[in-house]
Design a protein around this motif. Structure first.
Motif, short mmCIF file in Angstrom:
data_model
loop_
_atom_site.label_atom_id
_atom_site.label_comp_id
_atom_site.label_asym_id
_atom_site.label_seq_id
_atom_site.Cartn_x
_atom_site.Cartn_y
_atom_site.Cartn_z
N ASP A 1 0.87 -1.18 0.00
CA ASP A 1 0.00 0.00 0.00
C ASP A 1 0.90 1.22 0.00
O ASP A 1 1.55 1.51 0.99
CB ASP A 1 -0.88 0.00 1.24
CG ASP A 1 -1.59 1.34 1.41
OD1 ASP A 1 -1.91 1.99 0.39
OD2 ASP A 1 -1.82 1.74 2.57
N LEU B 1 11.21 3.88 -1.09
CA LEU B 1 11.00 5.24 -0.64
C LEU B 1 9.71 5.70 -1.30
O LEU B 1 9.59 5.61 -2.52
CB LEU B 1 12.14 6.16 -1.08
CG LEU B 1 13.57 5.79 -0.68
CD1 LEU B 1 14.55 6.83 -1.21
CD2 LEU B 1 13.68 5.69 0.83
N VAL B 2 8.77 6.16 -0.53
CA VAL B 2 7.48 6.56 -1.07
C VAL B 2 7.31 8.06 -0.94
O VAL B 2 7.32 8.60 0.17
CB VAL B 2 6.33 5.86 -0.31
CG1 VAL B 2 4.99 6.23 -0.92
CG2 VAL B 2 6.53 4.36 -0.30
N CYS B 3 7.16 8.75 -2.06
CA CYS B 3 6.91 10.19 -2.01
C CYS B 3 5.43 10.41 -1.69
O CYS B 3 4.56 9.99 -2.46
CB CYS B 3 7.27 10.87 -3.32
SG CYS B 3 6.95 12.65 -3.27
N ILE C 1 10.70 4.89 -5.14
CA ILE C 1 12.10 4.66 -5.45
C ILE C 1 12.54 3.39 -4.74
O ILE C 1 12.36 3.25 -3.54
CB ILE C 1 12.97 5.84 -4.97
CG1 ILE C 1 12.54 7.14 -5.65
CG2 ILE C 1 14.45 5.56 -5.23
CD1 ILE C 1 13.20 8.39 -5.07
N ASP C 2 13.07 2.44 -5.51
CA ASP C 2 13.59 1.22 -4.91
C ASP C 2 14.99 1.47 -4.39
O ASP C 2 15.77 2.17 -5.02
CB ASP C 2 13.66 0.10 -5.95
CG ASP C 2 12.28 -0.30 -6.45
OD1 ASP C 2 11.28 0.16 -5.87
OD2 ASP C 2 12.20 -1.07 -7.42
N GLN D 1 9.40 0.65 4.78
CA GLN D 1 9.19 1.73 3.83
C GLN D 1 9.56 3.07 4.47
O GLN D 1 9.34 3.26 5.65
CB GLN D 1 7.71 1.79 3.42
CG GLN D 1 7.37 0.89 2.26
CD GLN D 1 5.88 0.80 1.96
OE1 GLN D 1 5.45 -0.13 1.34
NE2 GLN D 1 5.11 1.77 2.42
N PHE D 2 10.09 3.95 3.65
CA PHE D 2 10.34 5.31 4.11
C PHE D 2 9.39 6.25 3.37
O PHE D 2 9.20 6.10 2.17
CB PHE D 2 11.79 5.73 3.84
CG PHE D 2 12.78 5.05 4.74
CD1 PHE D 2 13.03 5.54 6.02
CD2 PHE D 2 13.45 3.92 4.32
CE1 PHE D 2 13.94 4.92 6.86
CE2 PHE D 2 14.36 3.28 5.17
CZ PHE D 2 14.61 3.79 6.43
N TYR D 3 8.83 7.19 4.12
CA TYR D 3 7.93 8.17 3.52
C TYR D 3 8.57 9.54 3.56
O TYR D 3 9.27 9.88 4.50
CB TYR D 3 6.61 8.22 4.29
CG TYR D 3 5.85 6.93 4.27
CD1 TYR D 3 5.05 6.60 3.20
CD2 TYR D 3 5.97 6.03 5.32
CE1 TYR D 3 4.35 5.42 3.17
CE2 TYR D 3 5.27 4.82 5.31
CZ TYR D 3 4.46 4.52 4.23
OH TYR D 3 3.78 3.35 4.20
N GLY D 4 8.31 10.32 2.52
CA GLY D 4 8.84 11.67 2.51
C GLY D 4 8.61 12.35 1.17
O GLY D 4 7.65 12.02 0.47
N LEU D 5 9.49 13.26 0.83
CA LEU D 5 9.34 14.02 -0.41
C LEU D 5 10.51 13.73 -1.34
O LEU D 5 11.67 13.84 -0.95
CB LEU D 5 9.30 15.52 -0.11
CG LEU D 5 8.10 16.03 0.69
CD1 LEU D 5 8.26 17.52 0.98
CD2 LEU D 5 6.80 15.76 -0.07
N CYS D 6 10.20 13.41 -2.58
CA CYS D 6 11.24 13.21 -3.57
C CYS D 6 11.83 14.58 -3.94
O CYS D 6 11.24 15.62 -3.63
CB CYS D 6 10.70 12.51 -4.80
SG CYS D 6 9.58 13.51 -5.79
#
Lengths: 153, 153
Positions: A75, A98-100, A107-108, A141-146
């Motif tokens: 998800d 990494l989920v923007c 990003i894998d 998973q890491f969440y943040g801003l690309c």
DNA sequence: TTTGCTAATGAAAACCATTTCCATTTATAA
DNA sequence: TTATAAATGGAAATGGTTTTCATTAGCAAA
């Protein structure tokens, strides 16, 4: 769940599932396509070759694959589930995401995977014993801003 | 996003959000209730005290709280999102979840949290630099079978 | 190969968590 | 107190996923 023979064909049979044209093709798409496909995207790809296979079957097959540990369901916060084959022999190998949170880009990455795997092994062992919990899989998973979305602020 | 004053009240103002009765009460419920509440569960608790607050407002407030980093949204695979206040001063502190894929039970754990935090810090730093990705949050979950569901096999 | 049993399937409908719409209310700064 | 825009509630819409059910097709046994 003694579903651990080599190859998905054997695994299917062993778990009491039948090998069908649809399942073969869905697995084929999942294996050949890199990325994080949604059920609909998988359906569209399968549909190119077999017009008779419906979206419902795709959903059902994805459930089966996940339940026997061949597939991981993700998800990423874009309102639909996304799927990835779990394959140690996969060239991409073990990785995380990494989920923007802005544009939903994924990003894998596989940096520090060795250290991570070691910590996970240790954690899994301890948790299994402490909580009598049989661990099958994990998610990081890491969440943040690309970089792109940072600029738009 | 310079939203980092102490206290949610200041944080709200600072981010341009108004402080309303509904938001106060929703935050109150989230703070006082342990566990992994769904939007509807939060709505029902809020509703006990303020019948006028609707489910829509709950959803909107949860979005706001998540966007300013006060709340984490989870997907445990039971078809609805679940939420937890992010609060360092919380007695529960930093923890993660074991998710039973069978009965959807959630077990909180905080074993090896120190080692984990160290690895995460290292990973976050490296990933930030390598991908120019600004990390805000992370997620770690283990999936498997709880002791009870193992027996039913 | 043929047969019989049952799992698997497709299409349409149902489901249901979440979002959108819009008229009304309310927080907040001037 | 007032003006303004944000916030709200309720109803309707949305849309990914699941269920239903009649039909098809794997596959084990004969």
């Amino acid at each position: 769940m003694p579903c651990n023979k080599f190859g998905w064909h054997g695994k299917f049979k062993e778990c009491g599932y039948r090998v069908t044209v649809g399942r073969k093709e869905i697995l084929d798409v999942l294996t050949k396509t890199t990325g994080h496909l949604s059920a609909e995207e998988i359906y569209l790809k399968v549909h190119e070759k077999y017009q008779s296979i419906g979206l419902t079957t795709v959903y059902r097959t994805l459930d089966v694959l996940a339940s026997i540990g061949l597939l991981q369901k993700f998800d990423f916060g874009d309102g639909r589930a996304r799927y990835e084959i779990i394959d140690a022999t996969n060239e991409k190998g073990h990785h995380h995401h990494l989920v923007c949170t802005e544009c939903k880009r994924i990003i894998d990455y596989k940096d520090f995977i060795d250290e991570e795997v070691e910590l996970l092994r240790k954690t899994e062992k301890a948790l299994s014993e402490k909580y009598k919990f049989e661990i099958k899989n994990h998610l990081i998973q890491f969440y943040g801003l690309c970089s792109e979305c940072q600029e738009h602020r």
